[in-house]
Motif scaffolding. Structure first.
Motif, PDB file in Angstrom:
ATOM      1  N   LEU A 102     -49.359   9.075 -31.953  1.00  0.00           N
ATOM      2  CA  LEU A 102     -48.196   9.956 -32.128  1.00  0.00           C
ATOM      3  C   LEU A 102     -48.623  11.297 -32.719  1.00  0.00           C
ATOM      4  CD1 LEU A 102     -45.531   7.429 -33.506  1.00  0.00           C
ATOM      5  CD2 LEU A 102     -45.524   8.538 -31.269  1.00  0.00           C
ATOM      6  N   TYR A 103     -49.499  11.255 -33.733  1.00  0.00           N
ATOM      7  CA  TYR A 103     -49.977  12.504 -34.330  1.00  0.00           C
ATOM      8  C   TYR A 103     -50.721  13.354 -33.295  1.00  0.00           C
ATOM      9  CZ  TYR A 103     -48.948  10.294 -38.839  1.00  0.00           C
ATOM     10  OH  TYR A 103     -48.311   9.675 -39.899  1.00  0.00           O
ATOM     11  N   GLU A 104     -51.487  12.691 -32.434  1.00  0.00           N
ATOM     12  CA  GLU A 104     -52.208  13.427 -31.394  1.00  0.00           C
ATOM     13  C   GLU A 104     -51.261  14.125 -30.437  1.00  0.00           C
ATOM     14  OE1 GLU A 104     -54.755  10.601 -29.570  1.00  0.00           O
ATOM     15  OE2 GLU A 104     -56.129  10.457 -31.276  1.00  0.00           O
ATOM     16  N   GLN A 105     -50.012  13.609 -30.351  1.00  0.00           N
ATOM     17  CA  GLN A 105     -48.991  14.232 -29.510  1.00  0.00           C
ATOM     18  C   GLN A 105     -48.015  15.078 -30.338  1.00  0.00           C
ATOM     19  OE1 GLN A 105     -48.700  13.777 -26.020  1.00  0.00           O
ATOM     20  NE2 GLN A 105     -50.740  12.868 -26.167  1.00  0.00           N
ATOM     21  N   ALA A 106     -48.438  15.451 -31.564  1.00  0.00           N
ATOM     22  CA  ALA A 106     -47.644  16.302 -32.473  1.00  0.00           C
ATOM     23  C   ALA A 106     -46.333  15.650 -32.880  1.00  0.00           C
ATOM     24  CB  ALA A 106     -47.387  17.665 -31.825  1.00  0.00           C
ATOM     25  N   ARG A 107     -46.295  14.325 -32.966  1.00  0.00           N
ATOM     26  CA  ARG A 107     -45.082  13.601 -33.390  1.00  0.00           C
ATOM     27  C   ARG A 107     -45.319  13.069 -34.806  1.00  0.00           C
ATOM     28  NH1 ARG A 107     -41.099  13.228 -28.968  1.00  0.00           N
ATOM     29  NH2 ARG A 107     -42.304  13.655 -27.065  1.00  0.00           N
ATOM     30  N   TYR A 108     -45.133  13.937 -35.800  1.00  0.00           N
ATOM     31  CA  TYR A 108     -45.429  13.567 -37.177  1.00  0.00           C
ATOM     32  C   TYR A 108     -44.264  12.844 -37.853  1.00  0.00           C
ATOM     33  CZ  TYR A 108     -49.505  16.501 -36.571  1.00  0.00           C
ATOM     34  OH  TYR A 108     -50.686  17.041 -36.101  1.00  0.00           O
ATOM     35  N   GLY A 109     -43.121  12.771 -37.195  1.00  0.00           N
ATOM     36  CA  GLY A 109     -41.995  12.046 -37.763  1.00  0.00           C
ATOM     37  C   GLY A 109     -41.758  10.715 -37.074  1.00  0.00           C
ATOM     38  N   GLY A 110     -42.723  10.257 -36.279  1.00  0.00           N
ATOM     39  CA  GLY A 110     -42.574   9.015 -35.534  1.00  0.00           C
ATOM     40  C   GLY A 110     -42.643   7.786 -36.423  1.00  0.00           C
ATOM     41  N   VAL A 111     -41.997   6.708 -35.938  1.00  0.00           N
ATOM     42  CA  VAL A 111     -41.967   5.436 -36.665  1.00  0.00           C
ATOM     43  C   VAL A 111     -42.364   4.333 -35.698  1.00  0.00           C
ATOM     44  CG1 VAL A 111     -40.541   3.802 -37.949  1.00  0.00           C
ATOM     45  CG2 VAL A 111     -40.146   6.260 -38.204  1.00  0.00           C
ATOM     46  N   VAL A 112     -43.202   3.391 -36.184  1.00  0.00           N
ATOM     47  CA  VAL A 112     -43.637   2.258 -35.373  1.00  0.00           C
ATOM     48  C   VAL A 112     -43.215   0.968 -36.067  1.00  0.00           C
ATOM     49  CG1 VAL A 112     -45.605   1.048 -34.359  1.00  0.00           C
ATOM     50  CG2 VAL A 112     -45.607   3.554 -34.473  1.00  0.00           C
ATOM     51  N   ASP A 113     -42.400   0.170 -35.384  1.00  0.00           N
ATOM     52  CA  ASP A 113     -41.986  -1.142 -35.877  1.00  0.00           C
ATOM     53  C   ASP A 113     -42.478  -2.196 -34.909  1.00  0.00           C
ATOM     54  OD1 ASP A 113     -40.476  -0.278 -38.170  1.00  0.00           O
ATOM     55  OD2 ASP A 113     -38.914   0.411 -36.784  1.00  0.00           O
ATOM     56  N   MET A 114     -42.874  -3.370 -35.467  1.00  0.00           N
ATOM     57  CA  MET A 114     -43.385  -4.446 -34.623  1.00  0.00           C
ATOM     58  C   MET A 114     -42.773  -5.772 -35.029  1.00  0.00           C
ATOM     59  SD  MET A 114     -47.465  -3.771 -34.205  1.00  0.00           S
ATOM     60  CE  MET A 114     -48.097  -2.282 -33.462  1.00  0.00           C
ATOM     61  N   THR A 115     -42.488  -6.577 -34.022  1.00  0.00           N
ATOM     62  CA  THR A 115     -42.048  -7.953 -34.276  1.00  0.00           C
ATOM     63  C   THR A 115     -42.896  -8.891 -33.444  1.00  0.00           C
ATOM     64  OG1 THR A 115     -40.376  -7.916 -32.515  1.00  0.00           O
ATOM     65  CG2 THR A 115     -39.674  -7.204 -34.719  1.00  0.00           C
ATOM     66  N   ILE A 116     -43.162 -10.062 -34.031  1.00  0.00           N
ATOM     67  CA  ILE A 116     -43.854 -11.135 -33.314  1.00  0.00           C
ATOM     68  C   ILE A 116     -42.941 -12.355 -33.354  1.00  0.00           C
ATOM     69  CG2 ILE A 116     -45.897 -12.615 -33.210  1.00  0.00           C
ATOM     70  CD1 ILE A 116     -47.473 -10.457 -34.607  1.00  0.00           C
ATOM     71  N   ASP A 117     -42.579 -12.827 -32.211  1.00  0.00           N
ATOM     72  CA  ASP A 117     -41.650 -13.947 -32.102  1.00  0.00           C
ATOM     73  C   ASP A 117     -40.351 -13.646 -32.852  1.00  0.00           C
ATOM     74  OD1 ASP A 117     -40.886 -16.458 -31.136  1.00  0.00           O
ATOM     75  OD2 ASP A 117     -41.508 -17.460 -32.985  1.00  0.00           O
ATOM     76  N   GLY A 118     -39.930 -12.374 -32.769  1.00  0.00           N
ATOM     77  CA  GLY A 118     -38.668 -11.973 -33.384  1.00  0.00           C
ATOM     78  C   GLY A 118     -38.751 -11.652 -34.853  1.00  0.00           C
ATOM     79  N   GLN A 119     -39.904 -11.770 -35.491  1.00  0.00           N
ATOM     80  CA  GLN A 119     -40.048 -11.504 -36.921  1.00  0.00           C
ATOM     81  C   GLN A 119     -40.880 -10.238 -37.130  1.00  0.00           C
ATOM     82  OE1 GLN A 119     -41.000 -15.209 -39.347  1.00  0.00           O
ATOM     83  NE2 GLN A 119     -41.480 -15.992 -37.299  1.00  0.00           N
ATOM     84  N   SER A 120     -40.414  -9.384 -38.075  1.00  0.00           N
ATOM     85  CA  SER A 120     -41.178  -8.191 -38.406  1.00  0.00           C
ATOM     86  C   SER A 120     -42.531  -8.598 -38.962  1.00  0.00           C
ATOM     87  CB  SER A 120     -40.425  -7.359 -39.454  1.00  0.00           C
ATOM     88  OG  SER A 120     -41.268  -6.319 -39.939  1.00  0.00           O
ATOM     89  N   ILE A 121     -43.570  -7.866 -38.590  1.00  0.00           N
ATOM     90  CA  ILE A 121     -44.917  -8.234 -39.046  1.00  0.00           C
ATOM     91  C   ILE A 121     -45.048  -8.058 -40.558  1.00  0.00           C
ATOM     92  CG2 ILE A 121     -46.000  -7.703 -36.827  1.00  0.00           C
ATOM     93  CD1 ILE A 121     -47.014  -5.103 -38.052  1.00  0.00           C
ATOM     94  N   ASP A 122     -44.152  -7.270 -41.186  1.00  0.00           N
ATOM     95  CA  ASP A 122     -44.219  -7.080 -42.630  1.00  0.00           C
ATOM     96  C   ASP A 122     -43.594  -8.255 -43.392  1.00  0.00           C
ATOM     97  OD1 ASP A 122     -45.470  -4.587 -42.452  1.00  0.00           O
ATOM     98  OD2 ASP A 122     -43.542  -3.600 -42.074  1.00  0.00           O
ATOM     99  N   SER A 123     -42.818  -9.097 -42.707  1.00  0.00           N
ATOM    100  CA  SER A 123     -42.166 -10.223 -43.384  1.00  0.00           C
ATOM    101  C   SER A 123     -42.790 -11.566 -43.018  1.00  0.00           C
ATOM    102  CB  SER A 123     -40.668 -10.244 -43.029  1.00  0.00           C
ATOM    103  OG  SER A 123     -40.480 -10.438 -41.643  1.00  0.00           O
ATOM    104  N   LEU A 124     -43.882 -11.542 -42.257  1.00  0.00           N
ATOM    105  CA  LEU A 124     -44.526 -12.798 -41.867  1.00  0.00           C
ATOM    106  C   LEU A 124     -45.254 -13.409 -43.066  1.00  0.00           C
ATOM    107  CD1 LEU A 124     -46.014 -11.758 -38.398  1.00  0.00           C
ATOM    108  CD2 LEU A 124     -44.186 -13.418 -38.792  1.00  0.00           C
ATOM    109  N   PRO A 125     -45.343 -14.727 -43.142  1.00  0.00           N
ATOM    110  CA  PRO A 125     -46.083 -15.393 -44.226  1.00  0.00           C
ATOM    111  C   PRO A 125     -47.578 -15.146 -44.076  1.00  0.00           C
ATOM    112  CG  PRO A 125     -45.377 -16.999 -42.592  1.00  0.00           C
ATOM    113  CD  PRO A 125     -44.703 -15.707 -42.219  1.00  0.00           C
ATOM    114  N   PRO A 126     -48.347 -15.348 -45.149  1.00  0.00           N
ATOM    115  CA  PRO A 126     -49.799 -15.110 -45.089  1.00  0.00           C
ATOM    116  C   PRO A 126     -50.479 -15.900 -43.978  1.00  0.00           C
ATOM    117  CG  PRO A 126     -49.087 -15.385 -47.349  1.00  0.00           C
ATOM    118  CD  PRO A 126     -47.903 -15.730 -46.512  1.00  0.00           C
ATOM    119  N   ILE A 127     -50.002 -17.128 -43.762  1.00  0.00           N
ATOM    120  CA  ILE A 127     -50.573 -17.941 -42.687  1.00  0.00           C
ATOM    121  C   ILE A 127     -49.439 -18.231 -41.699  1.00  0.00           C
ATOM    122  CG2 ILE A 127     -51.777 -20.053 -42.072  1.00  0.00           C
ATOM    123  CD1 ILE A 127     -52.907 -20.145 -44.877  1.00  0.00           C
ATOM    124  N   PRO A 128     -49.283 -17.426 -40.652  1.00  0.00           N
ATOM    125  CA  PRO A 128     -48.154 -17.605 -39.739  1.00  0.00           C
ATOM    126  C   PRO A 128     -48.349 -18.832 -38.859  1.00  0.00           C
ATOM    127  CG  PRO A 128     -49.621 -15.892 -38.949  1.00  0.00           C
ATOM    128  CD  PRO A 128     -50.143 -16.304 -40.295  1.00  0.00           C
TER     129      PRO A 128
END
Length: 628
Positions: A102-128
């Protein structure tokens, strides 16, 4: 065509191996065995297949492609992750890559969110622990944000006062991160080009202002002391004379330091053909005279070499060449090459082939680093349609490099020939003083995409047996222009002309081997070799005193390795010293090029647009390298 079949056989043999570990592939298609992806999956412990979706609302085509190229999840979507944790690690690494894209395309306000099996990667347990049985869904949601432009630009240190536009940082332009990084490198490079080898960045900041979608940039650089080139040492030589290497590099001159001169020195040494690797190491401090010590590190390659080659034309048959050479006879890159060739093989009703053999000696730096000396002795037995000839030619030639593109050469040539043609049987002994000027400004010698090459050759001669003075002059200019992405389409054009003056305006005083005959793969495709010529009342080819030849090609890239080439060639050969254009012959056709590391493999099919009565009706040509 025989050459192309041989090349294809080599390619086919390459991927084949014993056992079932790898598939047999041709042009990317598996014919048996496991595919690369299947083989990789078999080697992964606890493989976890997944299905990835990149959702980027509002992204244009370029941004979408950039995100896909940056995403390891997307690029390796056919290859399972190693365990559930391996999938999560791959996804977390991807977030950094996508933000960088995104920065390479001059998009400095971009946001990236990810889910795995419907769960945000930031809320996954240590051992998924993901369910098995089907690919795990991975969704990448990208909010691109606005495109930022360059705001305020501050240049400090030794680049203070420079124009930001010189570094492609004009306020208002798109603020790609790659542009900002490149600007910093360019600032240092520009200082180095002014003879400051220790130039360095002292400051580089980029601050995004989200209130007005701009990026303020600060760059600082320090030049350090000015320097000349200092002493030049050489390491790694075995049979090569290290003093010659230092001298031939042209760096031992105490001239102002220049990175461009270092690059040219490496190219110059590489062109000798002696070294398998070359690098120039710069010292860390200046000597007492203000010079930067240099060390040329080399590794010598094999000195002896041999090879074979082939070409094919439907009109002129097969040709085969063989050669043997030595790259370093006496320790200063003196080269010796012995070669032989036979051509016109396989032509119906033709039993007299063309033969040639020769030996060539080249001494680089013979009279100083910019010079070289070439001596050769060649013999040939030739039997084209217009004449038969046996020739022996000796040549001594000295060349001098005026600059990076221009070379002038002069020498002495003595040629003996016994020739039978429309004028009867005759012997010729012809000493000459060849002089040649070449300007080569192409970007690539094997497969140019831009630039041009021009040459002018003048050869004053005196035929001793007939006491005939004459002068032959030939010139050519070839130009290249690339278009499209990565210059995938190249327009190429060549104009060549020649004149023979002297000899009382009669043709028989000029050896047939010095008259002009055109036609064939190198001049006008669709015609046989040397088929284009003035003729007498009996239809015998005489050769000409002048010619003009024009070639046009469009080299259209279909893939990275394959190009389709429509072309048209035209020429006129005249009996007079001034072309009269009374008989213009043209051929047109289409060809294919397959790019390799040693030059393109070429196949052309051409038709003569105005064939001679009973002459060639089509031509098929195969060889290595571009036509011009």
């Amino acid at each position: 065509m025989g050459l192309c079949l041989a090349a294809a056989g080599f390619v086919l043999a390459g991927p084949l191996s014993v056992g079932e570990a790898h598939a047999f592939k041709l042009f990317g298609i598996n014919f048996f065995g496991k595919s690369d992806e299947e083989q990789a999956a078999a080697e992964i412990s606890d493989p976890v297949p997944y299905a990835v979706t990149i959702d980027a609302p509002g992204a244009d085509e370029d941004l979408t492609e950039a995100l896909q190229n940056a995403s390891q999840l997307y690029q390796e979507r056919e290859q399972p992750a190693s365990g559930d944790l391996g999938l999560v690690i791959r996804a977390r690494d991807d977030r950094e890559r996508l933000l960088a894209a995104l920065y390479e395309q001059a998009r400095y306000g971009g946001v990236v969110d990810m889910t795995i099996d419907g769960q945000s990667i930031d809320s996954l347990p240590p051992i998924p622990d993901f369910p098995r049985g089907q690919p795990i869904p991975v969704v990448v949601h990208v909010t691109p944000g606005p495109v930022f432009s360059v705001g305020k630009v501050k240049l400090t240190g030794d680049i203070a006062g420079s124009d930001p536009a010189a570094y492609d940082l004009a306020p208002g332009r798109r603020a790609d991160s790659t542009v900002i990084l490149k600007a910093g490198r360019q600032a240092v490079d520009d200082l180095k080009q002014t003879a400051h080898p220790f130039a360095k960045m002292t400051e580089r900041q980029a601050v995004a202002d989200h209130s007005n979608d701009t990026v303020d940039v600060t760059l600082g650089a320090e030049s350090g002391p000015k320097a000349t080139f200092g002493t030049v040492g050489v390491t790694g030589t075995k049979r090569m004379n290290p003093e010659f290497v230092a001298r031939y590099s042209r760096l031992d001159t105490r001239k102002p330091y220049s990175p461009e001169e270092l690059r040219k020195a490496q190219e110059r040494l590489r062109a000798l053909g002696v070294f398998s690797s070359i690098s120039v190491k710069e010292g860390t401090a200046l000597d007492s005279l203000g010079g930067l010590p240099l060390t040329i590190e080399v590794s010598e390659g094999k000195q002896r070499y041999f090879g074979v080659g082939a070409n094919y034309s439907s009109a002129d048959g097969f040709g085969a060449q063989a050669y043997w050479g030595h790259r370093n006879l006496f320790g200063e890159a003196e080269s010796l090459r012995i070669e032989g060739e036979v051509s016109r093989l396989g032509i119906k009703d033709v039993t007299d082939f063309d033969y040639s053999a020769g030996i060539t000696y080249v001494e680089p730096g013979a009279f100083g680093p910019p010079t070289s000396f070439t001596a050769s002795l060649k013999a040939a037995a030739l039997d084209p349609e217009g004449y038969t000839a046996k020739t022996v030619t000796g040549l001594g030639m000295a060349s001098y490099e005026l600059n990076d593109t221009d070379t002038v050469s002069a020498g002495v040539e003595v040629a003996w020939a016994t020739i039978e043609d429309a004028f009867g049987n005759r012997d010729y002994l012809t000493p000459s003083l060849p002089i040649e000027f070449i300007r080569d400004a192409r970007d690539d010698k094997l497969n140019p995409k831009s630039g041009y090459r021009a040459s002018l050759a003048i050869k004053p001669s005196y035929e001793i047996y007939g006491q005939t003075p004459f002068v032959s002059t030939e010139g050519s200019i070839t130009g290249y222009r690339g278009f499209g992405t990565k210059e995938s389409t190249v327009l190429a054009a060549r104009l060549a002309a020649g004149i023979v003056g002297g000899g009382d305006d009669t043709l028989d005083d000029i050896p047939a081997t010095r008259r002009f005959f055109l036609g064939g793969g190198g001049t006008v495709r669709g015609y046989a070799y040397q088929e284009i010529s003035p003729v007498n009342a009996k239809g015998d080819e005489l050769g000409g005193r002048s010619y003009v030849n024009v070639n046009l090609e469009a080299r259209i890239g279909v893939t990275e390795t394959i190009s389709v080439v429509p072309f048209i060639d035209a020429a006129t050969v005249s009996a007079k010293a001034v072309p009269d254009f009374n008989d213009i012959r043209a051929g047109a056709g289409i060809g294919v090029r397959y790019n390799t590391g040693f030059g393109p493999i070429r196949v052309d099919v051409a038709l003569p647009l105005n064939p001679y009565p009973g002459g060639t009706r089509y031509g098929i040509y195969a060889g290595i390298g571009q036509t011009f």
